[in-house]
Design an enzyme around this catalytic site. Structure first.
Site, PDB file in Angstrom:
ATOM      1  N   TYR A 236       0.840  -1.199   0.000  1.00 28.62           N
ATOM      2  CA  TYR A 236       0.000   0.000   0.000  1.00 28.62           C
ATOM      3  C   TYR A 236       0.875   1.250   0.000  1.00 28.62           C
ATOM      4  CZ  TYR A 236      -3.969   2.840   1.808  1.00 28.62           C
ATOM      5  OH  TYR A 236      -4.968   3.759   1.998  1.00 28.62           O
TER       6      TYR A 236
ATOM      7  N   TYR B  18      -6.682   4.344  -6.179  1.00 27.59           N
ATOM      8  CA  TYR B  18      -6.666   4.374  -4.718  1.00 27.59           C
ATOM      9  C   TYR B  18      -8.044   3.996  -4.210  1.00 27.59           C
ATOM     10  CZ  TYR B  18      -6.075   6.005   0.053  1.00 27.59           C
ATOM     11  OH  TYR B  18      -6.007   6.073   1.426  1.00 27.59           O
TER      12      TYR B  18
END
Length: 396
Positions: free
Chosen positions: A295, A346
């Site tokens: 991430y 995202y």
């Protein structure tokens, strides 16, 4: 195998995504996007959506299990759960919670989901819109720390200073994501490659983060469907078995922006104890991992996460974090092979989980050869953090 382990008992069998959009550009409401992603995951797995009996999400999800159950015609809702923490820090934790529910007999088929429509509800990346400074922000907001990049930049800067790591390491991480996005038609940044010059000339957001070190803000939805390992073997797709999962933080990890400065391990992504528990459950180590999805809220978090997951020592970062080492198919440790949060989408990290599963299936747009172990790391620096390992049948 301990009866208290998740290892090999649960598998991801369906993945679903909507089209991804730039923030505020989704043409449909968030709830509709969420339903579309869940239905796509059911189609992928060959499972009737009415047979979903559990829902798991993370951090202030607006799409409630009761509303989703009604819209999907679910026969019976048996499990619902939401992870605490800062958005993507809990993404692997949501999958762990779903897995634990299946192993514990609370549910048979659990969907993990996320949907965002920021034109409908407001942008995540903006500073807090508040009339006064609450106590937990009193050591941050008056000094210009109003948005995530500003909170996290000093942590990365301190880590880089202590270990003599320069900007080239962060640039390599960003360029790897953009490189992989060029092969992925789903990616927002598909067709928009990133060069060294473009990176270097981009504006500072909060040093050491240039524009291209920061995740995008997007609209869309994604979902992952999990069932027991035994059931998974009879479904349409190659199962991606959960080998291990862990969540949490080290002692005195911060719960507020003000507390971030009081933690005893300030330059950290908070994965040091969490990664150890992950590998212990999986009965594996970093040397067994074939591909990593980490991430990227910001590239500095990826840097610290890779160190804390044991892939290299901090002093080796400059040698390890070179573009050729991070790209599929031949890199030493292919990283964020869909484009990740920087260049694909995202969706609070759920897209990275889907990419980890695709690598096990052999269906990535930047496929690594012979993947048996795929790591997906949740949002660093935003505790409680979480991390998960997926494996092929050969790993069991």
């Amino acid at each position: 195998m301990s009866e208290y382990s998740l290892r090999g008992k649960v598998a991801a069998v369906g993945v679903g995504e909507t089209t991804y959009y730039r923030h505020s550009q989704a043409p449909e409401p968030e709830f509709v996007l969420c339903l579309k992603a869940i239905l796509a995951a059911c189609t992928d797995a060959g499972i009737d959506p009415r047979h979903i009996d559990g829902f798991a999400s993370y951090s202030d999800d607006r799409n409630t299990p009761m509303a989703l159950s009604a819209a999907l015609g679910v026969d019976e809702l048996r499990f619902s759960n939401m992870q605490w923490g800062g958005g993507g820090g809990g993404v692997a934790g949501a999958l762990a919670n779903a897995s634990a529910a299946i192993v514990g007999g609370l549910a048979d088929c659990v969907v993990v989901y996320r949907a965002l429509a920021q034109g409908q509800f407001g942008r995540f990346g903006q500073g807090a819109q508040i009339p006064a400074v609450p106590g937990e922000y009193s050591l941050a907001l008056p000094y210009g720390q109003m948005a995530p990049a500003q909170f996290f930049a000093p942590k990365a800067m301190r880590f880089m200073h202590e270990h003599q790591i320069d900007q080239d390491a962060l640039r390599a991480i960003a360029m790897a994501s953009y490189h992989h996005a060029q092969a992925n038609p789903r990616a927002i940044m598909h067709g928009r490659p990133l060069t060294e010059e473009k990176y270097d000339e981009s504006r500072w957001i909060a040093e050491p983060f240039h524009l291209y070190d920061c995740c995008m803000e997007n609209d869309g939805a994604a979902a992952v469907l999990l069932v027991s390992a035994d059931r998974a073997r009879d479904l349409k797709q190659m199962p991606a078995f959960v080998l291990g999962a862990a969540m949490g933080a080290a002692q005195r990890a911060p719960g507020t922006p003000a507390a971030i400065f009081a933690t005893p391990d300030y330059p950290s992504s908070y994965f040091k104890p969490v990664a150890k528990r992950l590998y212990a459950m999986a009965r594996m180590g970093p040397q067994d991992v074939d591909v990593v999805q980490c991430y990227e809220n910001f590239t500095g978090g990826v840097l610290m996460s890779l160190v804390e997951h044991g892939f290299f020592e901090p002093e080796e970062a400059m040698e390890f974090l070179k573009l050729e080492n991070l790209i599929a198919p031949t890199g030493r440790l292919p990283l964020n092979t869909s484009g990740g949060n920087l260049a694909e989408c995202y969706m609070h990290g759920l897209g990275l989980q889907i990419e980890a599963i695709r690598q096990i299936r052999g269906k990535s747009t930047s496929q690594v050869p012979d993947v048996n172990v795929s790591l997906a790391v949740g949002g660093p620096m935003s505790p409680p953090v979480s991390t998960i390992l997926y494996g092929s049948e050969a790993t069991l």
